[in-house]
Design an enzyme around this catalytic site. Sequence first.
Site, PDB file in Angstrom:
ATOM      1  N   HIS A 228       0.841  -1.203   0.000  1.00  0.00           N
ATOM      2  CA  HIS A 228       0.000   0.000   0.000  1.00  0.00           C
ATOM      3  C   HIS A 228       0.872   1.247   0.000  1.00  0.00           C
ATOM      4  O   HIS A 228       0.742   2.131   0.847  1.00  0.00           O
ATOM      5  CB  HIS A 228      -0.947   0.005   1.211  1.00  0.00           C
ATOM      6  CG  HIS A 228      -2.045  -0.995   1.093  1.00  0.00           C
ATOM      7  ND1 HIS A 228      -2.986  -1.182   2.075  1.00  0.00           N
ATOM      8  CD2 HIS A 228      -2.358  -1.870   0.090  1.00  0.00           C
ATOM      9  CE1 HIS A 228      -3.825  -2.140   1.693  1.00  0.00           C
ATOM     10  NE2 HIS A 228      -3.458  -2.559   0.489  1.00  0.00           N
ATOM     11  N   TYR A 237       1.310  -7.693   5.513  1.00  0.00           N
ATOM     12  CA  TYR A 237       1.612  -8.277   4.212  1.00  0.00           C
ATOM     13  C   TYR A 237       2.998  -8.942   4.193  1.00  0.00           C
ATOM     14  O   TYR A 237       3.189  -9.965   3.535  1.00  0.00           O
ATOM     15  CB  TYR A 237       1.533  -7.215   3.124  1.00  0.00           C
ATOM     16  CG  TYR A 237       0.141  -6.681   2.908  1.00  0.00           C
ATOM     17  CD1 TYR A 237      -0.729  -7.286   2.001  1.00  0.00           C
ATOM     18  CD2 TYR A 237      -0.318  -5.568   3.610  1.00  0.00           C
ATOM     19  CE1 TYR A 237      -2.016  -6.811   1.802  1.00  0.00           C
ATOM     20  CE2 TYR A 237      -1.609  -5.083   3.430  1.00  0.00           C
ATOM     21  CZ  TYR A 237      -2.447  -5.701   2.528  1.00  0.00           C
ATOM     22  OH  TYR A 237      -3.723  -5.232   2.343  1.00  0.00           O
ATOM     23  N   ARG A 291      -1.655  -2.400  10.265  1.00  0.00           N
ATOM     24  CA  ARG A 291      -2.923  -1.971  10.866  1.00  0.00           C
ATOM     25  C   ARG A 291      -3.532  -3.044  11.770  1.00  0.00           C
ATOM     26  O   ARG A 291      -4.582  -2.840  12.375  1.00  0.00           O
ATOM     27  CB  ARG A 291      -3.925  -1.610   9.773  1.00  0.00           C
ATOM     28  CG  ARG A 291      -4.357  -2.779   8.916  1.00  0.00           C
ATOM     29  CD  ARG A 291      -5.381  -2.371   7.867  1.00  0.00           C
ATOM     30  NE  ARG A 291      -5.943  -3.506   7.158  1.00  0.00           N
ATOM     31  CZ  ARG A 291      -5.503  -3.952   5.979  1.00  0.00           C
ATOM     32  NH1 ARG A 291      -4.474  -3.354   5.391  1.00  0.00           N
ATOM     33  NH2 ARG A 291      -6.085  -4.987   5.395  1.00  0.00           N
TER      34      ARG A 291
END
Length: 704
Positions: A228, A237, A291
């Site tokens: 991202h 990720y 996150r």
Amino acid sequence: MKKSFVYFIITFFLITITGCIKSNTENHLELSYPKDLKQFHKNVLDYYINLKEADKVIEDLLTNLQENGSWSTIDYTNRIRGGWPVKDHLQYVQTLAINYKNKTSTYYLDESLSKKIHKSLNFWLDNDFLSTNWHDQHIGVPELLLPILFLMENELTKEQLNKAEVLLHRARIKMSGQNKVWLSTNVMLRSLLLRKPDSVAIASRAIQGELQVAKGVGVKSDWSYHEHGAQLQFGNYGLSYLEDMIKCYTFVGNTPFKFEENKIKFLRNLILNGQQWIIWKDRYDVSASGRQLFKNEQLKKAARLKTCIQKMKVLDKAYEIAYDQALDSKILSGNKHFWKSDFHVHRTKEFYFSVKMSSKRVVGTESVNKENVQGYYMGDGVSLISTTGKEYENIFPFWDWKKLPGTTIIQDKKPLPIIKFSGFKTNSVFVGGVSNGTNGIAAMDYDRDNLKAKKSWFMFDDTIVCLGSGITSEKKEVVTTSINQAFLKGQVLIGKDDKIEINKGKQKDIEPDWILHDNIGYLFPEGGKINLSTQILEGSWNKVAKRYRPVILTEHIFKLWLSHGNQPKKESYSYILVPNASEEKMMNLHKRNPFKIVNNKEQQSVVSADEKNAGIIFYKKGISTIKGGVSVDAPCVILLEEKSDYLDFAISDPSQKLTKINVSIKGKYSIENSNYKKGKTHFVIHLPEGEQAGKTVQLQLKKN
């Protein structure tokens, strides 16, 4: 008559047996794979069969399995974007199928279990449940469905395979980074199931293509991981990337589609130079988790990483000792700056410390799928210190998110904005660090939301000196710098003028010499208005991620912060973190003043009392009095360490814009392309460029 009867009985028996054999053959077909796919198919089956669960897990699943093939524990109408629970259905079916095919399982080839597997599989295939998140349809569902199809393939009907194939074909090779790895793995396994070697080869190459330093998302040149945009994603990720690469490496081992030999070295570097740096005492660093600030996530992520390391021991046997050491977090000591991610780690055998920053180059954090909804300041210099590993474990419901440890923040009463994955960058340009492998400095010329501050962290051996200067805000609200915010453990001791008192409750604007709590000391060499709270606070996981119900919890929280007043102008602070401290140690440190500190808008510097270690942050060109005089012609960060016959000199450009810096230092030193004039040694530092911009340049200045 008797002979005819006997003949009839024998004939009937043979027909019955033949029918049973035929029926059995129809239900358990011998699978045929082309020669170049046979080993690949075997690898895949072996991988999943070895994931057997305990019988108790199977018993619980069967207890909740309903007559129509659904589970009573799943709400099939739920369409939440993050952590879609309906997908658990396929995970349950997969678990049943694994135990059904594992020879050591009580349920091995159990006919009753087979019927339930088919019924639950059909329930999904007939309903084709969809979430509102593209990821579930293209990645998550095929990823869970494919193992079921391989495990049960010799029992599947043509109708089941046809329905499943529709779902599998939603995956296409596209995107980049871990998203591409997920999609390509689905395509590779689908191609195996459909006996298409050419497509398998294409997908394998696509996966291997992500095993390189990426210009965009993926593994970076400092062995951090981005997704991202330019955003640190080690534990989200990045951890999935590592898991899937090891899995795919295993899948295609000893097949025509195997990974190139140099790819194992790449995975080794990713672990030893990247991932292992951010695990401490079986906990994953909060600031490296992306996150995903969920319940018990630090423990889960650390366990996942350790599983990866265990697997690499088998795949990369020549480095077994290095992997064993990586499994013991107390072995790794040192300092590392991840220059591509504005992230810094300092660790010894006794403690762990990290600083997470952001800039115009690097995204600080994200809030996606209603996760990390309070994380607006998570990239603003959050500095976490740990000795036990438990200081921040599951603390998120109770954090004051405008007083995250290490941050300097305006204390307004507005709700925190919810950021997207591409929307969080500060106006800061001069953000970075320098490291010599043992010690280091992190620097952030902070500029966000009309608040400016020069923030730095000098990490020398077993202490961290934290400085702030030029703190200025145009807004009328109070500005604070949070020192720490952790679970309250035991007493809080306050030292002042050789006296020690025990804190009770909340204290405002006190001026202690030092504070000690939970084995961590806080020394205040220049005083300041210190605020302390040890109250019981209410919190809710729903405040952090909307997947959780709004259940109110309570905890004792230790909060320590400095106040810079309303609308501050050029305010400053300094405090020293002392892990594994004691009352005696804190009193001695206060008396002997362990560092000489300079802290202003132009320059921040720290020199140890014995003058062996020193660090300088030049926010503009200038001269420092350290070592008799160090001057530079451009902003930079310098770390100096005195050795017996040379001066260890490390320098970096946090702006990542410069190509060279001219340096002068008092005294005569031998260094290539230098000249000695008027009592000073002058030399030019040529700085790294491209993917290496921001990396430390380390030199040895030999004494003459």
